[in-house]
Every structure is written in C-alpha cells, then in structure tokens.
Design a protein around this motif. Structure first.
Motif, PDB file in Angstrom:
ATOM      1  N   LEU A 173       0.832  -1.212   0.000  1.00 15.97           N
ATOM      2  CA  LEU A 173       0.000   0.000   0.000  1.00 15.97           C
ATOM      3  C   LEU A 173       0.863   1.256   0.000  1.00 15.97           C
ATOM      4  O   LEU A 173       0.501   2.265  -0.603  1.00 15.97           O
ATOM      5  CB  LEU A 173      -0.942  -0.009   1.207  1.00 15.97           C
ATOM      6  CG  LEU A 173      -2.093  -1.017   1.116  1.00 15.97           C
ATOM      7  CD1 LEU A 173      -2.758  -1.192   2.474  1.00 15.97           C
ATOM      8  CD2 LEU A 173      -3.126  -0.580   0.078  1.00 15.97           C
ATOM      9  N   THR A 174       2.012   1.194   0.678  1.00 17.47           N
ATOM     10  CA  THR A 174       2.922   2.342   0.651  1.00 17.47           C
ATOM     11  C   THR A 174       3.452   2.548  -0.770  1.00 17.47           C
ATOM     12  O   THR A 174       3.509   3.675  -1.263  1.00 17.47           O
ATOM     13  CB  THR A 174       4.086   2.134   1.639  1.00 17.47           C
ATOM     14  OG1 THR A 174       3.544   1.869   2.932  1.00 17.47           O
ATOM     15  CG2 THR A 174       4.973   3.361   1.714  1.00 17.47           C
ATOM     16  N   ASN A 175       3.808   1.456  -1.426  1.00 12.86           N
ATOM     17  CA  ASN A 175       4.222   1.566  -2.832  1.00 12.86           C
ATOM     18  C   ASN A 175       3.112   2.163  -3.687  1.00 12.86           C
ATOM     19  O   ASN A 175       3.377   2.809  -4.696  1.00 12.86           O
ATOM     20  CB  ASN A 175       4.580   0.189  -3.393  1.00 12.86           C
ATOM     21  CG  ASN A 175       5.895  -0.349  -2.860  1.00 12.86           C
ATOM     22  OD1 ASN A 175       6.604   0.350  -2.163  1.00 12.86           O
ATOM     23  ND2 ASN A 175       6.212  -1.592  -3.192  1.00 12.86           N
ATOM     24  N   GLY A 176       1.869   1.901  -3.305  1.00 13.87           N
ATOM     25  CA  GLY A 176       0.720   2.440  -4.036  1.00 13.87           C
ATOM     26  C   GLY A 176       0.356   3.852  -3.598  1.00 13.87           C
ATOM     27  O   GLY A 176      -0.740   4.326  -3.879  1.00 13.87           O
ATOM     28  N   ASP A 177       1.266   4.528  -2.867  1.00 15.97           N
ATOM     29  CA  ASP A 177       1.115   5.927  -2.447  1.00 15.97           C
ATOM     30  C   ASP A 177       0.067   6.153  -1.363  1.00 15.97           C
ATOM     31  O   ASP A 177      -0.481   7.237  -1.262  1.00 15.97           O
ATOM     32  CB  ASP A 177       0.812   6.844  -3.650  1.00 15.97           C
ATOM     33  CG  ASP A 177       2.072   7.187  -4.412  1.00 15.97           C
ATOM     34  OD1 ASP A 177       3.160   7.156  -3.793  1.00 15.97           O
ATOM     35  OD2 ASP A 177       1.969   7.466  -5.615  1.00 15.97           O
ATOM     36  N   PHE A 178      -0.207   5.136  -0.564  1.00 21.80           N
ATOM     37  CA  PHE A 178      -1.089   5.345   0.582  1.00 21.80           C
ATOM     38  C   PHE A 178      -0.247   5.657   1.813  1.00 21.80           C
ATOM     39  O   PHE A 178       0.924   5.276   1.891  1.00 21.80           O
ATOM     40  CB  PHE A 178      -1.950   4.102   0.844  1.00 21.80           C
ATOM     41  CG  PHE A 178      -2.959   3.876  -0.246  1.00 21.80           C
ATOM     42  CD1 PHE A 178      -4.197   4.496  -0.190  1.00 21.80           C
ATOM     43  CD2 PHE A 178      -2.661   3.069  -1.342  1.00 21.80           C
ATOM     44  CE1 PHE A 178      -5.116   4.313  -1.210  1.00 21.80           C
ATOM     45  CE2 PHE A 178      -3.587   2.879  -2.366  1.00 21.80           C
ATOM     46  CZ  PHE A 178      -4.816   3.508  -2.294  1.00 21.80           C
TER      47      PHE A 178
END
Lengths: 54, 382
Positions: free
Chosen positions: B163-168
């Motif tokens: 999710l961090t990679n997905g900009d969250f």
C-alpha cells in the motif's frame, strides 16, 4: 537476457543470474531451463511463469 | 453413470488438484463447488496488487467458462455446501439439492479471524482473503489516502509495503511489539520494520486497536494506549484459521485443520483434504509450496495410484520488497538458540537445537540468497 515471473507467487527468474542452487548456471536462457524445474518459492512448473518486461 | 469426484473450493488447492488430475485422467467427471465467483486467481498476488496497480479483473488468470473447458470440470459458482453425509457419499447444497460423489476433496481453505474491533465505524473495516474481498477493498480505497492495518503478521506486513508503494499513508498496529513475531527473531523483525519505516510506514507496536469511530470524513481508530489514528479505511489482518466446520459437522476428525494422513486422506476413506483447510500429518501450513506438493500427490491417488506426499522443509518467502524476507521458523517449543549475524537490514539468523543441528532460520535483505542452501540443511517434516 530476460526475466520471467511466476504468476502464482511473483518469483523472478533472471536469465543473467540463472539459479545455481538447482544447477542452472548464470546466463541460462529460459528455454534451456529443464521442463521439470519448479518455482523455488511456490513449486509451480514452468508453464506457470510468464515473461516480464526488463 | 458413476458418481463424480467432487472438489469443494476453487482456490489454488482446488484448481491445482483438477489441473494435476487431468494429466492422469481425462474422462472421470469432476464437479467443483465454490461459494465464490469461481474465477481463477493466485492468492499470493493479492498482496502485491497496489505496487503493480492491478484491478481485481486484471488478476484473473482464467474465467469460469475457460476453466470449464480447459479442465472439463462442472464448475458451480456461488454454491455453498451445507453438509456432507460421508456414509451415503453425498453433499447437500444451499439450494436444497444433494449431489452424490465417488470421492470428495475438501479444498475450502481458511477464513480470517474476525477483527476484534467495536464501534460505529466498522463499515470501514475490510479483510482481504480472496479476490472478491480484494475487489471491495480496492473500491473502498478509490480516491482515498489513509489506511490503518491491524496486525503485522505475514499479510499485514506485505500489505504495509504494497500500500505504501501504491502511495497510501499506512499505519500498522501490532500488539506483539514487533513485526512478523511468529516468523522472525527480534533482530530480523527490527530490520524489516526499520526498512518499512524508512519507506514511510508508521508502526504502533504494543497497543491493541480497540474501536473504530465513524467521523464525518473517514474513521478514527482508538488504540488501547489511548492514542488515535484518523484513517479512511481499516484493513484487518489478524490471521487465518482453517475451515473445519463442514468436516467437523460430518463427523470427520479435525484438530486445527481437517486431519489427513500423508495420502491426504481424512478419517473416512473416500474423503481427502489439502491446502489451507488441511492438517497433514499434524502440519497446518498455509502456503503455496506444500499445497502444490499435496495437489500432485492427491491427483495421482485420485487417478488410482496411491501416492504419499512428502514435506521437505519449505522456507517461506514474505513479499516485503523494502527488505526481502525468507524464513523457516523452528518447530514450536523446540529448545535451542538463535545465532545472529547482522549488517544493517541484512540479517542472517540461524536456529540450532541442543544437538547443534540447524532447525530453522530467518534471513532479511541480501541474506535471503542463502535460503535454498540453508533449506537443504533442514530435516524433512515427514
């Protein structure tokens, strides 16, 4: 040299690195990997890999 | 006509069983019953979907129509099995029908533990255990930014990276005090959480998540230490338990999972189980590698050649690109000691028993390259 990805678990087979642990030397093209080789992470066969863009 | 083989479940266990079975036998009818929509996908890929930006439909490897044709299987979707009569050799379905089988395969997986949360905002709490869950979770995150993950086991930790990679913006709440507590010794846990923190994940180690309060915009998650985190969506990832209710009600022997021997045979000779629902010779392993080994052996047995599955030690790869992880947890309760070498995020931790035999390991960062060589030094499970 190309990379191939297991569609089940995401394991990457990198032709440049081969997979020496199973006796596949660095630089082995995917086509030359034995048909009975299985993904080290999840155990699926070569049929379940697909090519990833490099 | 002879009764078909019935497979309950359409996950990796069910589909790999039919796939392998058709290599041996192209004529015996097979019925697959699934409560899901029946599309073929790979569960491990659900926790890399935001990094790759894959919608649920893009994770579908084969549609129901294609599967029916490819495997010559009578695939019945949105069909819930309500009971098994092992003596009459038939299953009953939620539409009132009964269906006879020659052999029955339980491949109905595991369910998520219910999130231990209360409050007015529970509508914002999601779990991801199948493709339909994944679809709902992605829809819930549409246009949103803030996610609280409850639990830092395998799924929670993989999702925190994904999710961090997905900009969250990701917060993780884990009462155990460190990430991956059941998989790694402390040094390796710290390497992983350190790398994830550098990536942008915020960890709350120690407290429980207790309450999810609904706000005008999003929710407020209340922790047991009094802290609060405002978020748009909560992902509960507090673990899985094998689905045993159906087998138990049918009088089959169960423990943590449906008890089967090395032939994957349950306590009734025409009933088999594999994958996340099965306890094979005492081992409940919710991973793909044992499932694949079991599917091959079972397919051969179903086709008439009794074949035992073998479980070598099977190291687990945990998908944390920020800090690669591979591990083989030592047997629970085994007396021994960890020996740890560390260089930044690269940790090599080896577990030796009192006879100085290697019995487990945890590798992070560059050390994961040694997983195969070390795995071969571990004793077989059976």
């Amino acid at each position: 040299m190309k990379k191939w990805e297991c569609v089940v678990c995401g394991f990457i087979y990198d032709e440049a690195e081969g997979w020496p642990e199973d006796g596949i030397p660095a630089g082995t093209a995917w086509a030359d990997v034995p048909d009975d080789w299985v993904c080290p992470d999840c155990g699926v066969t070569k049929d379940d890999f697909e090519m990833v863009e490099i | 006509m002879a009764a078909p083989i019935i497979i309950i479940g359409s996950g990796l266990a069910g589909f790999n069983t039919i796939k392998e079975f058709r290599r041996h036998d192209t004529t015996t009818p097979v019925v697959m019953l699934t409560a899901d929509d029946g599309q073929n996908y790979s569960k491990p890929m659900l926790s890399t979907g935001f990094t790759r930006n894959k919608a649920a439909d893009e994770l579908v490897m084969a549609t129901v129509d294609k599967l029916k044709e490819q495997f010559d299987v009578d695939l019945r979707t949105h069909t819930v099995v309500t009971g098994i009569d092992v003596d009459a050799k038939q299953v009953s379905l939620d539409n009132g029908d009964t269906l006879a089988y020659s052999k029955l395969v339980l491949a109905n997986g595991a369910k998520v533990f219910e999130p231990p949360l209360k409050g007015s905002g529970l509508d914002a709490v999601y779990t991801v255990n199948n493709l339909m869950d994944y679809r709902r979770f992605r829809e819930a995150l549409e246009g949103k930014k803030r996610v609280v993950i409850v639990g830092s086991g395998l799924i929670g930790t993989e999702f925190s990276n994904d999710l961090t990679n997905g900009d969250f913006q990701v917060h993780v709440v884990e009462p155990a005090g460190r990430c991956l507590p059941t998989f790694l010794p402390e040094e390796a846990s710290l390497a992983v959480s350190g790398a994830l923190s550098e990536l942008g994940v915020t960890f709350h180690f120690g407290p429980f998540a207790q309450e999810v309060e609904k706000l005008d915009h999003g929710v407020r998650v209340h922790l047991s230490d009094g802290a609060t985190i405002d978020a748009d969506v909560v992902l509960s990832a507090v673990g899985l338990q094998p689905n045993i209710d159906l087998a138990k009600a049918a009088g089959l022997e169960v423990n943590r999972g449906v008890k089967v021997d090395k032939f994957l045979r349950a306590s009734h000779p025409d009933v088999f189980a594999l994958g996340d629902c099965a306890e094979v010779e005492g081992h409940v392993l919710l991973y793909v590698l044992p499932l694949m080994a079991a599917a091959r052996a079972l397919a051969s047995t179903l086709a008439g050649t009794e074949t035992a599955v073998k479980y070598p030690a099977m190291p687990i790869t945990i998908k944390v690109p920020a800090c690669a992880v591979a591990c083989a947890p030592p047997p629970l309760g085994l007396e021994g000691r960890w020996e740890v070498e560390q260089d930044g995020h690269h940790v090599k931790a080896l577990y030796y028993d009192t006879q100085d035999q290697l019995r487990g390991f945890a590798l992070t960062g560059d050390a994961v390259k040694e997983r195969m060589a070390l795995g071969k030094q571990l004793p077989d499970l059976f």
